[in-house]
Motif scaffolding. Structure first.
Motif, short mmCIF file in Angstrom:
data_model
loop_
_atom_site.label_atom_id
_atom_site.label_comp_id
_atom_site.label_asym_id
_atom_site.label_seq_id
_atom_site.Cartn_x
_atom_site.Cartn_y
_atom_site.Cartn_z
N SER A 1 -10.62 -11.53 -33.91
CA SER A 1 -10.49 -12.40 -35.24
C SER A 1 -10.25 -10.89 -35.84
N ALA A 2 -9.74 -11.52 -37.08
CA ALA A 2 -9.61 -10.25 -38.21
C ALA A 2 -10.43 -9.76 -38.78
N MET A 3 -11.22 -8.71 -39.06
CA MET A 3 -11.85 -7.82 -39.19
C MET A 3 -13.40 -7.57 -37.99
N GLU A 4 -13.27 -7.81 -36.92
CA GLU A 4 -13.85 -7.91 -35.50
C GLU A 4 -13.81 -6.72 -35.10
N LYS A 5 -14.97 -5.77 -34.92
CA LYS A 5 -15.10 -4.96 -34.07
C LYS A 5 -14.16 -4.14 -32.57
N ALA A 6 -13.36 -3.67 -32.39
CA ALA A 6 -12.85 -3.15 -31.32
C ALA A 6 -12.91 -2.42 -30.42
N PHE A 7 -12.57 -0.94 -30.97
CA PHE A 7 -13.08 0.00 -30.47
C PHE A 7 -13.95 1.10 -31.75
N LYS A 8 -14.78 1.87 -30.71
CA LYS A 8 -15.86 3.16 -31.49
C LYS A 8 -14.43 4.57 -31.34
N ILE A 9 -14.65 5.48 -31.67
CA ILE A 9 -14.12 7.09 -31.46
C ILE A 9 -14.73 7.55 -32.39
N ALA A 10 -15.14 8.47 -31.87
CA ALA A 10 -15.96 9.70 -32.14
C ALA A 10 -15.38 10.78 -32.03
N GLN A 11 -16.23 12.40 -33.01
CA GLN A 11 -15.25 13.72 -32.16
C GLN A 11 -16.75 13.82 -31.52
N LEU A 12 -16.45 14.59 -30.06
CA LEU A 12 -17.73 15.23 -29.84
C LEU A 12 -17.31 16.68 -29.86
N ASP A 13 -16.58 17.86 -30.14
CA ASP A 13 -16.84 18.67 -30.51
C ASP A 13 -18.06 19.29 -31.54
N GLN A 14 -18.78 18.53 -32.21
CA GLN A 14 -19.91 19.27 -33.10
C GLN A 14 -20.32 17.98 -33.10
N PHE A 15 -21.63 17.92 -33.38
CA PHE A 15 -22.70 16.94 -33.58
C PHE A 15 -23.40 18.25 -34.93
N LYS A 16 -24.24 16.25 -34.97
CA LYS A 16 -25.05 16.65 -36.31
C LYS A 16 -26.51 15.99 -35.70
N VAL A 17 -27.61 16.36 -36.45
CA VAL A 17 -28.53 15.26 -36.34
C VAL A 17 -29.74 14.67 -37.19
N MET A 18 -29.62 14.38 -37.70
CA MET A 18 -30.46 13.12 -39.26
C MET A 18 -32.19 13.12 -38.37
N VAL A 19 -32.70 14.69 -39.42
CA VAL A 19 -34.59 13.94 -39.16
C VAL A 19 -35.11 14.18 -40.25
N SER A 20 -36.60 12.90 -40.75
CA SER A 20 -36.67 13.34 -41.82
C SER A 20 -38.44 14.53 -41.90
N VAL A 21 -38.21 15.02 -42.97
CA VAL A 21 -39.52 16.46 -43.10
C VAL A 21 -40.56 15.83 -43.99
N THR A 22 -41.56 16.66 -44.10
CA THR A 22 -42.30 16.08 -44.94
C THR A 22 -42.06 17.55 -46.51
N GLU A 23 -42.68 16.71 -47.63
CA GLU A 23 -42.48 17.37 -48.55
C GLU A 23 -42.99 18.42 -49.22
N ALA A 24 -43.69 18.50 -48.26
CA ALA A 24 -44.73 20.01 -47.78
C ALA A 24 -43.74 21.07 -47.89
N ALA A 25 -43.43 20.69 -46.25
CA ALA A 25 -42.22 21.50 -45.60
C ALA A 25 -40.92 21.56 -46.15
N LEU A 26 -40.73 21.12 -46.80
CA LEU A 26 -39.47 20.82 -47.72
C LEU A 26 -39.17 22.18 -49.00
N VAL A 27 -39.93 22.24 -49.13
CA VAL A 27 -40.88 23.99 -49.96
C VAL A 27 -39.65 24.79 -48.83
#
Length: 382
Positions: A187-213
């Motif tokens: 169907s129109a606008m149906e997801k068919a593929f996912k492409i990713a660049q694997l030569d670089q990565f990132k990690v998203m994490v949460s830190v406390t405001e005390a550690a933030l400073v």
């Protein structure tokens, strides 16, 4: 009843022996009262002197690998899938074909639209010349102009629909998801593929405001990927803090942190679990004791050995790592501290050091080999 002299003599001897025994017990009891410590067995303990060492405070966080760049490919045109050219794991270039949707009907409509457009284009060009020479009215010219514009729009529409029957990769990378098969209806606008660049990565994490400073972009991060690094306790990979969210979530008291890994190890894949250490404080030379010495942490207390006896001492502490804790005050480097056997101790307990003669234990300067500390030390010098 008459008692013989012999019996009386024996009776007197027994009484004398009993009296002598009681006297000895009283003398022994008085000796023990005068020197009770001599009869109390010393408690076996292990002990160490404080050391001068480098100390670092680490913030430990975890997350999952995410591709630095990724794109999802959706069908822009509905229809049956005619062909799929890639499979999961294939590397593709930007613009490379991924799949084709059947386009027979669209091709027919496109040819008709193209033919109509070309006819109207030629007619419109003739009417432009006629209108300049005032051989046709303005109304006639406007009608031809509108017909030409309609034909051109219809032609461009079918040209676009024909182009949309081909699904292409918007970025270079690897096919990590393939969600369509030949002869499948998309169907129109149906997801068919996912492409990713694997030569670089990132990690998203949460830190406390005390550690933030204590954090800033560009700060180095030591990384361990459990699936690749096995049971090792080392953090062999490097990353950097790329971005810190400018706001703190009022509900959780945390902020989002993005760590980038520019050179991931072979085998790294999206979703892998990652452990990270970020050095938030570093001191090259501090007085420190083993964490095993602590009787309790808040407030910090240790047993100190003096003249073969122990006393409970409250100390002020600072930086801490896996095995040691910094001592601000309350303890000198020449004072011997109990590291094992504290459970049996009370104030003034006599102790015996079993991990070496107390006279042979001497304060020493410890500089443990720690790549993270050495790396950070060089950074501090710069």
């Amino acid at each position: 009843m008459r008692i013989s002299g012999k019996t009386i003599i024996i009776f007197m001897l027994v009484l004398s022996l009993i009296g002598i025994g009681c006297s000895r017990e009283k003398i022994q009891d008085r000796k023990q009262r005068k020197n009770p410590a001599s009869e109390i067995e010393a408690i076996s303990v292990e002990a160490e002197y404080p050391t001068i060492r480098s100390m670092a405070e680490n913030l430990e966080v975890s997350g999952n690998l995410e591709p630095l760049a990724q794109a999802e490919v959706y069908a822009k045109q509905s229809g049956l899938v005619k062909a799929v050219y890639v499979k999961e794991g294939d590397r593709v270039k930007e613009g490379e074909r991924l799949a084709k949707i059947e386009d027979d009907e669209i091709q027919l409509s496109f040819r008709q639209a193209k033919s109509s457009y070309e006819l109207m284009r030629d007619k419109y060009q003739r009417y432009q010349e006629l209108f300049k020479e005032k051989m046709v009215s303005e109304q006639e010219f406007k009608e031809i102009e509108r017909s030409y514009q309609d034909a051109r729009s219809n032609y461009e529409l079918y040209q676009l629909r024909l182009k949309n029957t081909e699904l292409t990769s918007p970025i270079p990378g690897m096919v990590v998801e393939r969600l369509c098969e030949p002869h499948q209806l998309l169907s129109a606008m149906e997801k068919a593929f996912k492409i990713a660049q694997l030569d670089q990565f990132k990690v998203m994490v949460s830190v406390t405001e005390a550690a933030l400073v204590k954090l800033k972009p560009g700060q180095e991060v030591a990384i361990r990927i459990d699936a690749l690094d096995g049971e090792t306790i080392a953090y062999p990979h490097q990353g950097t803090i790329y971005n810190i969210s400018p706001q703190v979530d009022p509900n959780t008291g945390t902020s989002r942190l993005e760590v980038r890994i520019p050179s991931p190890p072979p085998g790294a894949q999206p979703g892998m679990f990652v452990r990270m250490k970020i050095i938030t404080a570093y001191k090259p030379e501090v007085l420190a004791i083993s964490k095993r010495s602590l009787v309790r942490e808040e407030p910090a207390e240790v047993w100190v050995i003096k003249n073969g006896q122990v006393e409970l001492r409250r100390i002020e502490t600072g930086l801490a790592d896996e095995g040691f804790i910094e001592v601000f005050s309350g303890l000198a480097k020449e004072e011997l501290v109990v590291t094992a056997g504290q459970e049996a101790l009370s104030d003034k307990s006599r102790v015996k050091v079993v991990n070496g003669d107390e006279s042979q234990l001497t304060p020493e300067r410890a500089k443990p080999e720690n790549p993270e500390l050495e790396l950070n030390s060089e950074a501090e010098k710069k």
